[in-house]
Design a protein around this motif. Structure first.
Motif, PDB file in Angstrom:
ATOM      1  N   PHE A  89       0.851  -1.200   0.000  1.00 30.48           N
ATOM      2  CA  PHE A  89       0.000   0.000   0.000  1.00 30.48           C
ATOM      3  C   PHE A  89       0.883   1.246   0.000  1.00 30.48           C
ATOM      4  O   PHE A  89       0.669   2.192  -0.769  1.00 30.48           O
ATOM      5  CB  PHE A  89      -0.895   0.020   1.238  1.00 30.48           C
ATOM      6  CG  PHE A  89      -2.122  -0.857   1.146  1.00 30.48           C
ATOM      7  CD1 PHE A  89      -2.367  -1.642   0.033  1.00 30.48           C
ATOM      8  CD2 PHE A  89      -3.035  -0.892   2.182  1.00 30.48           C
ATOM      9  CE1 PHE A  89      -3.491  -2.445  -0.059  1.00 30.48           C
ATOM     10  CE2 PHE A  89      -4.175  -1.689   2.105  1.00 30.48           C
ATOM     11  CZ  PHE A  89      -4.397  -2.465   0.994  1.00 30.48           C
ATOM     12  N   SER A  93       1.571   3.952  -3.067  1.00 30.05           N
ATOM     13  CA  SER A  93       1.192   5.340  -2.778  1.00 30.05           C
ATOM     14  C   SER A  93       2.354   6.283  -3.043  1.00 30.05           C
ATOM     15  O   SER A  93       2.175   7.379  -3.591  1.00 30.05           O
ATOM     16  CB  SER A  93       0.728   5.479  -1.319  1.00 30.05           C
ATOM     17  OG  SER A  93      -0.485   4.808  -1.106  1.00 30.05           O
ATOM     18  N   GLY A 298      -8.161  -2.198   2.258  1.00 28.71           N
ATOM     19  CA  GLY A 298      -7.779  -1.276   1.198  1.00 28.71           C
ATOM     20  C   GLY A 298      -8.852  -0.261   0.881  1.00 28.71           C
ATOM     21  O   GLY A 298      -8.554   0.895   0.548  1.00 28.71           O
ATOM     22  N   THR A 301      -8.272   2.546   3.261  1.00 32.01           N
ATOM     23  CA  THR A 301      -6.946   3.140   3.435  1.00 32.01           C
ATOM     24  C   THR A 301      -6.133   3.259   2.150  1.00 32.01           C
ATOM     25  O   THR A 301      -5.152   4.010   2.124  1.00 32.01           O
ATOM     26  CB  THR A 301      -6.112   2.311   4.434  1.00 32.01           C
ATOM     27  OG1 THR A 301      -5.985   0.966   3.943  1.00 32.01           O
ATOM     28  CG2 THR A 301      -6.747   2.284   5.818  1.00 32.01           C
ATOM     29  N   LYS A 302      -6.501   2.525   1.097  1.00 30.48           N
ATOM     30  CA  LYS A 302      -5.680   2.485  -0.119  1.00 30.48           C
ATOM     31  C   LYS A 302      -6.268   3.406  -1.173  1.00 30.48           C
ATOM     32  O   LYS A 302      -7.229   3.062  -1.846  1.00 30.48           O
ATOM     33  CB  LYS A 302      -5.625   1.039  -0.641  1.00 30.48           C
ATOM     34  CG  LYS A 302      -4.913   0.872  -1.974  1.00 30.48           C
ATOM     35  CD  LYS A 302      -3.478   1.272  -1.868  1.00 30.48           C
ATOM     36  CE  LYS A 302      -2.764   1.087  -3.205  1.00 30.48           C
ATOM     37  NZ  LYS A 302      -1.485   1.797  -3.218  1.00 30.48           N
ATOM     38  N   ASP A 304      -4.734   5.616  -4.050  1.00 31.21           N
ATOM     39  CA  ASP A 304      -3.712   6.207  -4.917  1.00 31.21           C
ATOM     40  C   ASP A 304      -4.242   7.403  -5.701  1.00 31.21           C
ATOM     41  O   ASP A 304      -3.495   8.337  -6.000  1.00 31.21           O
ATOM     42  CB  ASP A 304      -3.184   5.152  -5.896  1.00 31.21           C
ATOM     43  CG  ASP A 304      -2.270   4.152  -5.210  1.00 31.21           C
ATOM     44  OD1 ASP A 304      -1.827   4.430  -4.083  1.00 31.21           O
ATOM     45  OD2 ASP A 304      -2.002   3.087  -5.799  1.00 31.21           O
ATOM     46  N   ASN A 387      -8.288   4.207  -7.359  1.00 33.49           N
ATOM     47  CA  ASN A 387      -8.289   3.648  -5.997  1.00 33.49           C
ATOM     48  C   ASN A 387      -8.665   2.172  -6.003  1.00 33.49           C
ATOM     49  O   ASN A 387      -7.987   1.323  -5.426  1.00 33.49           O
ATOM     50  CB  ASN A 387      -9.295   4.398  -5.110  1.00 33.49           C
ATOM     51  CG  ASN A 387      -8.926   5.838  -4.862  1.00 33.49           C
ATOM     52  OD1 ASN A 387      -7.785   6.252  -5.079  1.00 33.49           O
ATOM     53  ND2 ASN A 387      -9.887   6.620  -4.407  1.00 33.49           N
ATOM     54  N   GLN A 391      -6.844  -1.362  -5.019  1.00 32.72           N
ATOM     55  CA  GLN A 391      -7.351  -2.211  -3.942  1.00 32.72           C
ATOM     56  C   GLN A 391      -7.486  -3.664  -4.383  1.00 32.72           C
ATOM     57  O   GLN A 391      -7.416  -4.579  -3.549  1.00 32.72           O
ATOM     58  CB  GLN A 391      -8.706  -1.673  -3.465  1.00 32.72           C
ATOM     59  CG  GLN A 391      -8.604  -0.335  -2.757  1.00 32.72           C
ATOM     60  CD  GLN A 391      -9.891   0.465  -2.782  1.00 32.72           C
ATOM     61  OE1 GLN A 391     -10.974  -0.075  -3.036  1.00 32.72           O
ATOM     62  NE2 GLN A 391      -9.797   1.752  -2.504  1.00 32.72           N
ATOM     63  N   ILE A 394      -3.210  -5.004  -5.105  1.00 31.50           N
ATOM     64  CA  ILE A 394      -2.295  -5.361  -4.026  1.00 31.50           C
ATOM     65  C   ILE A 394      -2.507  -6.793  -3.531  1.00 31.50           C
ATOM     66  O   ILE A 394      -1.533  -7.531  -3.342  1.00 31.50           O
ATOM     67  CB  ILE A 394      -2.397  -4.353  -2.859  1.00 31.50           C
ATOM     68  CG1 ILE A 394      -2.013  -2.943  -3.341  1.00 31.50           C
ATOM     69  CG2 ILE A 394      -1.503  -4.783  -1.701  1.00 31.50           C
ATOM     70  CD1 ILE A 394      -0.647  -2.837  -3.957  1.00 31.50           C
TER      71      ILE A 394
END
Length: 437
Positions: A89, A93, A298, A301-302, A304, A387, A391, A394
């Motif tokens: 993650f 980022s 994700g 919190t994930k 990009d 995003n 997600q 990963i």
């Protein structure tokens, strides 16, 4: 349903594209002919669709995070998987924010717009590190659900999940109930997702009718920067990671993940797309026990698109409008905020909180946020699509690195067949393939 009827069934992805085209046409018609009733209708249709998605967000996040944490007990090397997931993650980022900074520095998005500091306005809500840190812990168990504070809901769910792991068998009845509620929510949310083509008409149509092409022209460089930055990450960085790290065919990834990416573009909600993201991730060969942890984690919190590319370019844009020079230290701060503070976006539509967090860290005027609010819905579509792609990516990378990825399932994943991701017969067939956990 007869085979004759099935053969003429329009695929979900085609329905979404048809909705996009119809939305653009109706939006152009409403604006060109000044049809206020049509603009209002498009707005109501889009708002209703988003409202239905948000209706499930609070309980969905709570039970998804709780169940995902407890599911880790079924996975070997759970701590290793969790740490590798978090590490990737952060790595992606950092790559995304670096691309955003380079694009912003090369294109100077704030130059030649005709905008001045007077055009800005402070947002109603702002984010700071103090607010972010103190806002994680709720003061009661009800308010986070009524006010849709996703970060606090994640905190409570994580605490409940860890407590359930500690209790062991005593917590099993609660876990069984939580899994049943989660399945119920996912099934109900799929009914809402099936309305996405109609919601697309309203959302895209209202955006065109309200903003038209004039606004996009005024923010042309900035808009192009965001779309180009997201496209580089989505179609450049992610495929490169798949080919080199996962040793997997990038085209096959997009074939499998496309329904979730497409829905994210329309709905502008990572959390609303989360159940579909999890299903496409599983069908790409990621073990269900791991995917049920990585994807909900994700989705909150994930980010990009919203938390890396966008705030990097937006910070440069605001600094140029207010004639403030940024130095190397400022760019490093932008990267730091992107990697550490992305949980502030919490998977909801929009990235205002993340932008205000970035601006406050750099000491830039909060009025800069007001310059970007009008164009935000148009930008949020590509940001959220990026995003959600990340997600799904990963878990595939980590599963491949840990030799958990079902390569056969990955090679045969086909998103066009996802007419109902919760089709019990198809899931039963999928589960017959032994998971490498």
């Amino acid at each position: 349903m007869s085979s004759y009827t099935k053969s003429f069934k329009v695929p979900f992805w085609a329905q979404i594209i048809a909705g996009l085209v119809l939305g653009v046409l109706l939006g152009w018609l409403a604006r060109d002919q000044d049809l206020s009733w049509l603009t209002t209708t498009l707005e109501k249709v889009g708002d209703t669709f988003i409202g239905l998605l948000k209706l499930a967000v609070a309980p969905l996040v709570f039970f998804a995070i709780l169940v995902s944490i407890t599911n880790l007990r079924k996975v070997n090397n759970a701590a290793r998987l969790a740490s590798r997931t978090l590490l990737w993650f952060m790595v992606t980022s950092l790559i995304a924010v670096s691309i955003g900074l380079v694009i912003g520095l090369v294109t100077n998005p704030g130059a030649g717009t005709g905008l001045t500091p007077k055009d800005g306005a402070k947002p109603d809500e702002t984010g700071s590190w103090i607010d972010f840190l103190t806002g994680i812990v709720p003061t009661d168990v009800i308010t986070p659900f009524t006010e849709l504070n996703v970060l606090q809901i994640v905190f409570m769910a994580a605490v409940a999940g860890i407590a359930a792991l500690q209790l062991g068998e005593k917590a099993q009845p609660i876990l069984n109930l939580s899994e049943s509620v989660l399945e119920l929510l996912q099934k109900a949310l799929w009914w809402v997702i099936r309305l996405a083509p109609i919601g697309t008409v309203g959302l895209i149509g209202h955006a065109i009718a309200t903003y038209g092409w004039d606004l996009i022209g005024k923010y042309a460089t900035f808009t192009v920067d965001i779309y180009v930055g997201c496209a580089i990450v989505l179609f450049g960085v992610y495929p490169a990671l798949l080919a080199t790290v996962a040793k997997a065919n990038p085209i096959q990834f997009f074939k499998g993940a496309w329904p979730a990416i497409q829905l994210a573009f329309v709905s502008r909600s990572s959390v609303g797309t989360m159940p579909l993201t999890q299903k496409v991730t599983e069908r790409l060969g990621v073990p269900k026990e791991y995917a049920s942890f990585a994807v909900p984690f994700g989705a909150t919190t994930k980010m990009d698109g919203c938390a890396a590319i966008y705030p990097a370019i937006a910070a440069i844009f605001v600094a140029q409008i207010f004639d403030i020079q940024l130095g190397v230290g400022d760019y490093l701060l932008i990267a730091f905020v992107s990697v550490v503070g992305s949980a502030a976006t919490a998977g909801l539509t929009g990235a205002t909180v993340m932008l205000t967090l970035t601006l406050s860290t750099l000491g830039l005027p909060m009025e800069g946020v007001g310059l970007l609010l009008a164009i935000d819905p148009i930008l949020d579509m590509i940001r959220t699509a990026t995003n959600v792609a990340g997600q799904a990516l990963i878990p595939v990378l980590v599963a491949a690195r840990e030799n958990l990825l079902d390569r056969e399932a990955y090679a045969t994943a086909d998103g066009s067949s996802l007419d109902d991701p919760w089709d019990e017969k198809r899931d039963a067939e999928r589960e017959q393939v032994p998971a490498a956990v």
